[in-house]
Design a protein around this motif. Structure first.
Motif, PDB file in Angstrom:
ATOM      1  N   LYS A   1      13.206  -6.998  -5.516  1.00  0.00           N
ATOM      2  CA  LYS A   1      12.368  -7.829  -6.379  1.00  0.00           C
ATOM      3  C   LYS A   1      11.702  -7.007  -7.472  1.00  0.00           C
ATOM      4  O   LYS A   1      11.500  -7.491  -8.594  1.00  0.00           O
ATOM      5  N   SER A   2      11.365  -5.755  -7.161  1.00  0.00           N
ATOM      6  CA  SER A   2      10.742  -4.895  -8.176  1.00  0.00           C
ATOM      7  C   SER A   2      11.707  -4.618  -9.327  1.00  0.00           C
ATOM      8  O   SER A   2      11.294  -4.257 -10.424  1.00  0.00           O
TER       9      SER A   2
ATOM     10  N   ILE B   1      24.638  -0.380 -14.346  1.00  0.00           N
ATOM     11  CA  ILE B   1      23.474  -1.214 -14.048  1.00  0.00           C
ATOM     12  C   ILE B   1      23.568  -2.550 -14.768  1.00  0.00           C
ATOM     13  O   ILE B   1      23.250  -3.608 -14.210  1.00  0.00           O
ATOM     14  N   VAL B   2      24.049  -2.518 -16.014  1.00  0.00           N
ATOM     15  CA  VAL B   2      24.224  -3.771 -16.763  1.00  0.00           C
ATOM     16  C   VAL B   2      25.223  -4.675 -16.045  1.00  0.00           C
ATOM     17  O   VAL B   2      25.007  -5.887 -15.904  1.00  0.00           O
ATOM     18  N   SER B   3      26.328  -4.091 -15.554  1.00  0.00           N
ATOM     19  CA  SER B   3      27.335  -4.895 -14.853  1.00  0.00           C
ATOM     20  C   SER B   3      26.764  -5.454 -13.552  1.00  0.00           C
ATOM     21  O   SER B   3      27.091  -6.583 -13.159  1.00  0.00           O
ATOM     22  N   LEU B   4      25.917  -4.685 -12.870  1.00  0.00           N
ATOM     23  CA  LEU B   4      25.268  -5.165 -11.649  1.00  0.00           C
ATOM     24  C   LEU B   4      24.381  -6.359 -11.954  1.00  0.00           C
ATOM     25  O   LEU B   4      24.457  -7.397 -11.279  1.00  0.00           O
ATOM     26  N   ARG B   5      23.530  -6.223 -12.961  1.00  0.00           N
ATOM     27  CA  ARG B   5      22.613  -7.314 -13.299  1.00  0.00           C
ATOM     28  C   ARG B   5      23.373  -8.563 -13.741  1.00  0.00           C
ATOM     29  O   ARG B   5      22.984  -9.689 -13.407  1.00  0.00           O
ATOM     30  N   THR B   6      24.451  -8.377 -14.481  1.00  0.00           N
ATOM     31  CA  THR B   6      25.256  -9.522 -14.918  1.00  0.00           C
ATOM     32  C   THR B   6      25.864 -10.244 -13.724  1.00  0.00           C
ATOM     33  O   THR B   6      25.858 -11.477 -13.652  1.00  0.00           O
TER      34      THR B   6
ATOM     35  N   HIS C   1      20.494   1.941  -4.964  1.00  0.00           N
ATOM     36  CA  HIS C   1      19.087   2.344  -4.977  1.00  0.00           C
ATOM     37  C   HIS C   1      18.878   3.604  -5.803  1.00  0.00           C
ATOM     38  O   HIS C   1      17.950   3.688  -6.626  1.00  0.00           O
ATOM     39  N   GLN C   2      19.715   4.604  -5.605  1.00  0.00           N
ATOM     40  CA  GLN C   2      19.557   5.879  -6.318  1.00  0.00           C
ATOM     41  C   GLN C   2      19.681   5.692  -7.831  1.00  0.00           C
ATOM     42  O   GLN C   2      18.889   6.236  -8.602  1.00  0.00           O
ATOM     43  N   THR C   3      20.670   4.926  -8.246  1.00  0.00           N
ATOM     44  CA  THR C   3      20.894   4.742  -9.681  1.00  0.00           C
ATOM     45  C   THR C   3      19.768   3.942 -10.314  1.00  0.00           C
ATOM     46  O   THR C   3      19.247   4.316 -11.380  1.00  0.00           O
ATOM     47  N   LEU C   4      19.368   2.858  -9.675  1.00  0.00           N
ATOM     48  CA  LEU C   4      18.277   2.047 -10.217  1.00  0.00           C
ATOM     49  C   LEU C   4      16.969   2.838 -10.237  1.00  0.00           C
ATOM     50  O   LEU C   4      16.222   2.782 -11.229  1.00  0.00           O
ATOM     51  N   SER C   5      16.688   3.584  -9.183  1.00  0.00           N
ATOM     52  CA  SER C   5      15.451   4.368  -9.120  1.00  0.00           C
ATOM     53  C   SER C   5      15.436   5.466 -10.162  1.00  0.00           C
ATOM     54  O   SER C   5      14.397   5.743 -10.769  1.00  0.00           O
TER      55      SER C   5
ATOM     56  N   GLN D   1      14.678   3.939 -13.469  1.00  0.00           N
ATOM     57  CA  GLN D   1      13.307   3.439 -13.459  1.00  0.00           C
ATOM     58  C   GLN D   1      12.336   4.580 -13.681  1.00  0.00           C
ATOM     59  O   GLN D   1      11.386   4.474 -14.470  1.00  0.00           O
ATOM     60  N   GLN D   2      12.566   5.727 -13.035  1.00  0.00           N
ATOM     61  CA  GLN D   2      11.723   6.908 -13.222  1.00  0.00           C
ATOM     62  C   GLN D   2      11.868   7.456 -14.637  1.00  0.00           C
ATOM     63  O   GLN D   2      10.897   7.937 -15.224  1.00  0.00           O
ATOM     64  N   SER D   3      13.079   7.394 -15.184  1.00  0.00           N
ATOM     65  CA  SER D   3      13.303   7.890 -16.551  1.00  0.00           C
ATOM     66  C   SER D   3      12.460   7.123 -17.553  1.00  0.00           C
ATOM     67  O   SER D   3      11.923   7.690 -18.507  1.00  0.00           O
ATOM     68  N   LYS D   4      12.331   5.819 -17.348  1.00  0.00           N
ATOM     69  CA  LYS D   4      11.535   4.999 -18.266  1.00  0.00           C
ATOM     70  C   LYS D   4      10.058   5.358 -18.159  1.00  0.00           C
ATOM     71  O   LYS D   4       9.313   5.277 -19.129  1.00  0.00           O
ATOM     72  N   LEU D   5       9.638   5.737 -16.936  1.00  0.00           N
ATOM     73  CA  LEU D   5       8.228   6.107 -16.746  1.00  0.00           C
ATOM     74  C   LEU D   5       7.925   7.453 -17.406  1.00  0.00           C
ATOM     75  O   LEU D   5       6.817   7.713 -17.824  1.00  0.00           O
TER      76      LEU D   5
END
Length: 273
Positions: free
Chosen positions: A70-71, A140-145, A262-266, A269-273
């Motif tokens: 959900k996050s 990640i784009v393909s996952l979200r799609t 999980h590893q790829t999304l995390s 996510q950390q890169s954006k932070l």
């Protein structure tokens, strides 16, 4: 307490005593012929063989649960379905026609419809994710799609807009009325698309439990799951007699897929932070 007759009861205490006009129960004696006894023994052996053939792997994935999904602004059910798609593709190199049950209880006498998780978007996601030359951002784009496409189909199925129950109704009507089966149902693509090598279902409960069932086809897997906030319960099954499938290998592939996601999304996510 089931019997209250002869006792003091208030107006709110139900009376569970048996009505007096019913005859007392009597034992039923079945006279079984040798033929029926042989049939019973054969059925017993068939059931025992089926039990021995079923391979079941129940496990808890503790890497994360629905809170993390959900996050990431994704539907937990759709995310897990894509992890299942990826796991099958990882093992077998082909997409898996997939059955996921959708509830149609908002309609009178409504029961279920099929969510077809194996979509063009899901296949594109599997191919891109397993192609190590693909940029992780594109993965990640393909996952979200794929997740969005699954969520949309799931919502439509719950509204009675799926295809499988309608097609089943047409087949039954043709059979009941002596109508020649339409060519659609004799097409190889229809047979392949309804040979559900992945039979899946989310049985969500706040209580600790495993819900298990066998595969829907001889060369397939059954996989039921229950997502909790920080972990996910799974029960995967296969038939030992099928050389192509293995519940333990599917479990390992699923753990790998969930961890990679999980590893790829995390990471990004950390890169954006």
């Amino acid at each position: 307490m089931f019997g209250t007759r002869g006792m003091n009861r208030d107006a709110h205490t139900p009376d569970y005593s048996a009505p007096s006009h019913l005859p007392p129960p009597s034992r039923l004696v079945f006279h079984i012929s040798p033929e029926i006894r042989n049939d019973l023994e054969a059925a017993k052996k068939n059931l025992e063989d089926l039990i021995k053939d079923l391979q079941l792997r129940a496990f808890v994935y503790r890497g994360y649960g629905k809170d993390f999904i959900k996050s990431q602004k994704m539907s937990p059910d759709s995310f897990i379905q894509m992890a299942l798609q990826l796991s099958f593709y990882r093992l077998h190199g082909v997409p898996a026609p997939t059955y996921e049950s959708a509830s149609t209880r908002q309609f009178l006498h409504g029961r279920t419809e099929t969510i077809r998780s194996c979509s063009h978007q899901a296949l594109d996601f599997c191919r891109q994710w397993l192609d190590r030359s693909t940029d992780p951002r594109d993965r990640i784009v393909s996952l979200r799609t794929a997740v969005d496409a699954h969520k949309k189909y799931a919502l439509e199925s719950g509204k009675g807009l799926g295809v499988d129950r309608y097609l089943l109704g047409l087949r039954k009507l043709a059979a009941a009325n002596g109508i020649e089966l339409p060519e659609l149902f004799q097409d190889r693509s229809y047979s392949a698309s309804t040979h559900f090598r992945l039979s899946t279902s989310q049985v969500a409960s706040s209580h600790w439990s495993y819900t298990c069932y066998g595969p829907g086809v001889t060369d397939g897997y059954g996989c039921c799951y229950n997502p909790f906030p920080r972990y996910i319960n799974f029960a995967a099954s296969a038939f030992r007699s099928c050389p192509e499938t293995d519940a333990e290998k599917f479990h390992e592939a699923l753990e790998t897929s969930l961890e990679e996601l999980h590893q790829t999304l995390s990471h990004f996510q950390q890169s954006k932070l």
